[in-house]
Write a protein that holds these residues in place. Sequence first.
Motif, PDB file in Angstrom:
ATOM      1  N   ARG A 260       0.882  -1.191   0.114  1.00  0.00           N
ATOM      2  CA  ARG A 260      -0.087  -0.050   0.133  1.00  0.00           C
ATOM      3  C   ARG A 260       0.805   1.280   0.094  1.00  0.00           C
ATOM      4  N   PRO A 261       0.758   2.166  -0.727  1.00  0.00           N
ATOM      5  CA  PRO A 261       1.327   3.402  -0.816  1.00  0.00           C
ATOM      6  C   PRO A 261       0.925   4.012   0.588  1.00  0.00           C
ATOM      7  N   LYS A 262       1.782   5.088   0.983  1.00  0.00           N
ATOM      8  CA  LYS A 262       1.605   5.819   2.145  1.00  0.00           C
ATOM      9  C   LYS A 262       0.421   6.645   2.020  1.00  0.00           C
ATOM     10  N   SER A 264      -2.232   9.306   2.180  1.00  0.00           N
ATOM     11  CA  SER A 264      -2.266  10.753   1.896  1.00  0.00           C
ATOM     12  C   SER A 264      -3.664  11.202   2.169  1.00  0.00           C
TER      13      SER A 264
ATOM     14  N   SER B  58      -8.096   1.326   7.240  1.00  0.00           N
ATOM     15  CA  SER B  58      -8.753   2.362   6.479  1.00  0.00           C
ATOM     16  C   SER B  58     -10.115   2.437   6.542  1.00  0.00           C
TER      17      SER B  58
END
Lengths: 650, 152
Positions: A260-262, A264, B58
Amino acid sequence: MMAKKIKIALIGNPNVGKTALFNALTGSHQYVANWPGVTVEKKTGKFSWKDYEVDVVDLPGIYTLRARSIDERVARDYLIQERPDVVLDVVDATNLSRNLYLTIQLSEMNLKTVLILNQMDQVENMNIKINTSELSKRLGIRVVETVATKGVDLNEIMEAALDTSLSVRYQIYPEPFEKLVKKIEEISKDELKNNDIPLRWLTLSFSEGDELAKKILEKGGLVKEIEKAAAASEYQNASLVIARSRYNFISSTLKQVEVRPKVSWTVTDALDHVFTHKILGIPIFVSILWMMFEFAFSSSSPLSDLIELGFNVLGGYAHAIPGWLGSLIGNGIISGVGSVLVFVPLIFFMFFAMGILEDTGYMSRAAFLIDRLMHRFKLSGKAFIPMILGFGCNASAIMTTRTIESEKERLISILINPFISCSARLVVYAVIAGAFFGKFAGLVIFSIYMISVVFALSMAVVFSFLLKSRESSPLTMELPRYQLPTGKGLWIYMWSRGKHFLKKAGGIILGATVLVWFLSNMPWGTNAQNSWAADIGKTLAPIFAPLHFGWHITLALLFGGVAKEVTVTTLGTFAGGNLSVFLKTVLDPINAYALMLFVLIYIPCVATQAVMHMETGSYKWPILSVVWSLSSAYVIAFLFETVGHLVVRI
Amino acid sequence: MIVTLRDCPENTKCVLVDSDIPDSLKNRLMGMGWLPGKLIEVVRRAPMGDPTIYLVDSTKIFLREDESQMIKVKPVYPMPLAVAEKGVYKIVSFLGGGPRFMERAKNNDLSIDNIVEVISNLLRGKIIVIVNGREYTIGRGFSERIFVEAVK
Ligand SMILES: Nc1nc2c(ncn2[C@@H]2O[C@H](COP(=O)(O)OP(=O)(O)OP(=O)(O)O)[C@@H](O)[C@H]2O)c(=O)[nH]1
Ligand SMILES: [Mg+2]
């Protein structure tokens, strides 16, 4: 050759796209929307593939197999009792760490599982990399990537569903605990061998404190022995150990397969910053509701005018037909049913606006904003969603109360829902307000909506007092990502809901209107004043005399109990083509507003009563609702008229 | 310091500590990824002060005050002064910071990189601190917007 039958169930967390997948598989148009808890009952569909006949079952979303609310129980019980041949475990691929929790539980239920990584388009958008084949190897199940809203590859899914080469065999719990599990399985094996219950699920759920597992074991008379075994180990309350082991397994798996990208600042974060803002949030919410009505009214009115014009022309032709046929078509069907059909565009645009509200993801934000207020009325944010949906149709809105955990709160939500003004009643207001309030019609209708909400909430307080409901259930609600609704999605939403209205117009509304026309022409050849319809109206009229409703209105309200639109069509049959002129002869503006209030509150329509019966499992509540709403409608309309006529002398 | 989730103002990050919430809620939260050790971010409080949106992994969910009050957490640095226990801290940032806010900060000798010592913080009402050798009383709303780090 005989077709081979196979039964596939769709299961997964709420709002991951199970119903979207179901629609893609079966070509149906079930209700899809962007908030958790849309599907609350099991829906079945079919498709055939090669020589297979496939039954597909769409189920409500669940986070874990430990079900609490009714919709969750539907899903869980289906898995235990029906034992589908294959489960498609649909997951939101952007959120694997949470979604795989259920996957592990499914494997413990010994169900053949295929993992569906849905929302792969979002995965790409968010720049997440998933190594699907590695994930498949580590989990021991087949994995298929999909974008359910864009259609699916049947071959790929079916081949995965029929593949038996892989098998799950992970032991993720600490060794001593696994030993305990084995022991409990050993204890229960003989007693339970006749019912098809997966033992590993049973023992693990029992250790987690699950009520259903406990009940099953109690029936077998096994609880004492198992508790003794548990007491001998260090795992008396194992729920934490179990959950932690599952998550450890998930995170160690994901470390190998997911990048996963950081994170934002996302679009959703930015939008939330505005939509849930401390000061702006609520004004935005109110303006959105207002805009919804405004949009529906202003964009539908040219179309409505056009339809009205059409009916006027048709009416002219119809009256030219001599005899009873001309009267039936002219007065009954065109003037009657036509007066409702004029509002078809309004209803469709209303649903279009609601579709936008539901598919963007704003719904749960609205629930968040308004929860505090609902709390004051002894309800929760979850009870708010059925209320909003009630603006469309109370009958289907009542179904969504299944997500409410507390039984009493759910009952209260069911009972107050009919007071939320549905789209059928909108037709009645549009006719009356249009006739009496000219350019203030929009404002007048909005005031009725406001009253509807306030009245529903006040009734919630009354009912929670009567039912001694002390508190609302704990609330844990997920906020989905925002998304742009697709044209296709909106079209399907609008059509599948608006269709109901058209069906109703062609069925029950037409039937009731023809009946009214018939009654108003019997005995054959009399004028309306001396007809059977007048007899019925006049017999009942004394009841409504204090409200200054004449026999026309009385009759209209009587038949309007079937479906609210019939109130309008009944009056239409007497109007001879011009309803607003006719209305002015039987009502004054104060009466007219009182009539709108009466229509708002009195009697849930037949369909709503039926759903109330189904959802509460007893006749008591629909009957109570009818009696209650009739009497409150009477009292409120009476008070309004009395005060109104005192203030404004007309 | 161990506090309840309810005590944490917006933008606090904290770690979930094993908690004694009712089994039913606990199970549901666990299914959503709320396990001891997980990092929780307090995202937003509703206009009328309740409920609150939290972010774990998330997933954003919202919980009510009644539930938040039962959940024990340990804030991590940088944390708002509002949840800082007795001890010595360094100010690392202000949240927001209009002219009135900065004015008040200056009046209390509070500026970035300054050292503050918390004398008493009852998690309700005012907080007493010492800055540059002088004692100040700071209101709760104000203290929620001053983020600090521990001084080694
Ligand atoms: N971008 C994207 N959105 C999707 C995909 N599949 C579903 N959605 C959207 O996700 C939302 C939820 O879809 P549903 O099919 O209603 O989800 P569900 O799992 O049936 O939800 P519940 O019935 O509430 O449990 C809808 O707004 C869909 O349009 C997908 O593959 N990609
Ligand atoms: Mg669904």
